[in-house]
Write a protein that holds these residues in place. Structure first.
Motif, PDB file in Angstrom:
ATOM      1  N   UNK A 198     -10.509   9.952  13.391  1.00 53.44           N
ATOM      2  CA  UNK A 198     -11.038  10.309  14.707  1.00 53.44           C
ATOM      3  C   UNK A 198     -10.569   9.303  15.738  1.00 53.44           C
ATOM      4  N   UNK A 199      -9.962   9.796  16.800  1.00 51.33           N
ATOM      5  CA  UNK A 199      -9.584   8.971  17.944  1.00 51.33           C
ATOM      6  C   UNK A 199     -10.349   9.457  19.171  1.00 51.33           C
ATOM      7  N   UNK A 200     -10.026   8.891  20.306  1.00 51.17           N
ATOM      8  CA  UNK A 200     -10.732   9.260  21.540  1.00 51.17           C
ATOM      9  C   UNK A 200     -10.540  10.733  21.880  1.00 51.17           C
ATOM     10  N   UNK A 201      -9.387  11.300  21.549  1.00 53.38           N
ATOM     11  CA  UNK A 201      -9.062  12.656  21.995  1.00 53.38           C
ATOM     12  C   UNK A 201      -8.866  13.674  20.871  1.00 53.38           C
ATOM     13  N   UNK A 202      -8.924  13.251  19.593  1.00 51.38           N
ATOM     14  CA  UNK A 202      -8.664  14.211  18.521  1.00 51.38           C
ATOM     15  C   UNK A 202      -9.368  13.813  17.233  1.00 51.38           C
ATOM     16  N   UNK A 203      -9.493  14.788  16.352  1.00 55.50           N
ATOM     17  CA  UNK A 203     -10.031  14.577  15.010  1.00 55.50           C
ATOM     18  C   UNK A 203      -9.103  15.268  14.020  1.00 55.50           C
ATOM     19  N   UNK A 204      -8.580  14.522  13.044  1.00 53.78           N
ATOM     20  CA  UNK A 204      -7.687  15.066  12.026  1.00 53.78           C
ATOM     21  C   UNK A 204      -8.351  14.956  10.660  1.00 53.78           C
ATOM     22  N   UNK A 205      -8.265  16.030   9.877  1.00 50.18           N
ATOM     23  CA  UNK A 205      -8.786  16.054   8.515  1.00 50.18           C
ATOM     24  C   UNK A 205      -7.690  16.529   7.579  1.00 50.18           C
ATOM     25  N   UNK A 206      -7.640  15.995   6.383  1.00 49.73           N
ATOM     26  CA  UNK A 206      -6.644  16.465   5.427  1.00 49.73           C
ATOM     27  C   UNK A 206      -6.465  15.498   4.277  1.00 49.73           C
ATOM     28  N   UNK A 207      -5.501  15.819   3.424  1.00 52.04           N
ATOM     29  CA  UNK A 207      -5.192  15.004   2.259  1.00 52.04           C
ATOM     30  C   UNK A 207      -4.083  14.008   2.585  1.00 52.04           C
ATOM     31  N   UNK A 208      -4.250  12.784   2.101  1.00 51.91           N
ATOM     32  CA  UNK A 208      -3.230  11.751   2.289  1.00 51.91           C
ATOM     33  C   UNK A 208      -2.132  11.904   1.241  1.00 51.91           C
ATOM     34  N   UNK A 209      -1.006  11.238   1.458  1.00 54.19           N
ATOM     35  CA  UNK A 209       0.065  11.183   0.475  1.00 54.19           C
ATOM     36  C   UNK A 209      -0.432  10.508  -0.804  1.00 54.19           C
ATOM     37  N   UNK A 210       0.359  10.600  -1.858  1.00 56.10           N
ATOM     38  CA  UNK A 210       0.004   9.945  -3.107  1.00 56.10           C
ATOM     39  C   UNK A 210       1.147   9.051  -3.568  1.00 56.10           C
ATOM     40  N   UNK A 211       0.825   8.152  -4.480  1.00 58.95           N
ATOM     41  CA  UNK A 211       1.795   7.242  -5.068  1.00 58.95           C
ATOM     42  C   UNK A 211       1.745   7.354  -6.583  1.00 58.95           C
ATOM     43  N   UNK A 212       2.884   7.162  -7.215  1.00 57.00           N
ATOM     44  CA  UNK A 212       2.960   7.111  -8.675  1.00 57.00           C
ATOM     45  C   UNK A 212       3.707   5.837  -9.054  1.00 57.00           C
ATOM     46  N   UNK A 213       3.354   5.273 -10.200  1.00 55.86           N
ATOM     47  CA  UNK A 213       4.021   4.043 -10.591  1.00 55.86           C
ATOM     48  C   UNK A 213       3.611   3.578 -11.965  1.00 55.86           C
ATOM     49  N   UNK A 214       4.043   2.374 -12.311  1.00 60.56           N
ATOM     50  CA  UNK A 214       3.715   1.750 -13.581  1.00 60.56           C
ATOM     51  C   UNK A 214       3.305   0.303 -13.333  1.00 60.56           C
ATOM     52  N   UNK A 215       2.554  -0.234 -14.294  1.00 61.96           N
ATOM     53  CA  UNK A 215       2.120  -1.628 -14.239  1.00 61.96           C
ATOM     54  C   UNK A 215       2.353  -2.255 -15.602  1.00 61.96           C
ATOM     55  N   UNK A 216       2.894  -3.460 -15.617  1.00 57.48           N
ATOM     56  CA  UNK A 216       3.136  -4.169 -16.862  1.00 57.48           C
ATOM     57  C   UNK A 216       2.752  -5.633 -16.743  1.00 57.48           C
TER      58      UNK A 216
END
Length: 299
Positions: free
Chosen positions: A107-125
């Protein structure tokens, strides 16, 4: 008067899909047994500085959060809600990770946006070392993919590398840190670097309760790209039951151009899903044959 972004039906469909996925995972968690004892939960999403441990082969760890950030006032104000979620899949000597800010509202002063964010995939070692038995190190390699709603979708493939270290100190204290870099893409297709840096001091009060203080930033860029966004934060964790931990944190911006205030509540659950092989063996098991007159007589 606020302007609500178009495409909200598509955003709702993505949100419902996200809810179904989370519901399926929650059902799996409920059906599966816990993995390990109180001290094995080491969430990566409870703070900017992740842990250095792996969840173990065959285990799954779900880290789900609700987050809120507020910045600015008047025409410069922004208010953001998100549902950061991380799923970790334990492999023999590493783990596979899928993470996203989930369903978001900006939400900003002039608009409201709703939706899904991007995703990330990866590995950890885990990085082997013999310098000090109280020192542990890990490496995280992941990449952002443009799979979110149009309002939140970023451009291109965005690789990221993080180096994490933790040093166990006497009296249940520890110091950990992260240093990383990612390659981002702007709307024109031009790449630019973004740094990640954080330092965390934690103390365990007993086997179930711990707290931490942290100074960190996920956005360290040149001034032309928005500059740095640093915060200092306080957080705590409560291991409610074996394999389950509740987390809470609050952070404040260090300088005027940093995010003013942010908080996050989350739950982390580690479990071991039922083995498909074990289930099939149960299904394949045949009942004992009904005794016949021949078998009764021993003939």
């Amino acid at each position: 008067m606020y302007k609500v972004s178009h495409g909200r039906h598509g955003a709702m469909r993505r949100a419902l899909g996200y809810a179904l996925v989370m519901g399926s995972l929650a059902a799996s968690v409920a059906l599966a047994g816990p993995s390990g004892e109180y001290n094995v939960i080491d969430p990566d999403f409870s703070s900017v500085v992740p842990g250095t441990s792996l969840i173990g082969e065959g285990n799954v760890q779900l880290e789900a959060n609700v987050a809120r950030a507020s910045d600015g006032q008047g025409t410069a104000m922004t208010r953001a809600w998100s549902t950061p979620t991380l799923v970790r899949l334990g492999m023999p000597n590493y783990e596979v990770r899928v993470l996203s800010s989930g369903y978001s509202r900006l939400r900003t002063y002039s608009s409201v946006d709703n939706g899904m964010a991007d995703f990330q995939v990866g590995i950890k070692g885990v990085m082997p070392q013999t310098f000090d038995r109280d020192l542990s190190m890990a490496v995280v390699l992941q990449a952002g993919l443009p799979g979110g709603s149009s309002q939140f979708k970023q451009t291109g493939f965005r690789p990221e590398l993080q180096l994490v270290s933790a040093w166990q100190l006497p009296n249940a204290n520890s110091i950990s840190g992260v240093a990383g870099i990612s390659s981002n893409v702007d709307n024109k297709g031009d790449r630019y670097p973004n740094g990640i840096l954080g330092l965390n001091f934690a103390h365990g009060w007993n086997p179930r309760v711990s707290t931490y203080a942290e100074v960190a930033g996920r956005e360290i860029r040149t001034a032309s790209r928005g500059g740095k966004n640093m915060q200092w934060s306080l957080g705590g964790a409560w291991k409610a039951m074996p394999g389950t931990q509740l987390n809470a944190s609050a952070g404040w911006g260090i300088k005027d151009n940093d995010t003013d205030f942010a908080w996050k509540l989350g739950v982390s659950r580690r479990f071991r899903p039922p083995s498909p092989g074990a289930m099939s063996k149960k299904e394949d098991k045949q009942p004992e044959p009904t005794p016949s007159a021949t078998t009764e007589d021993g003939k």
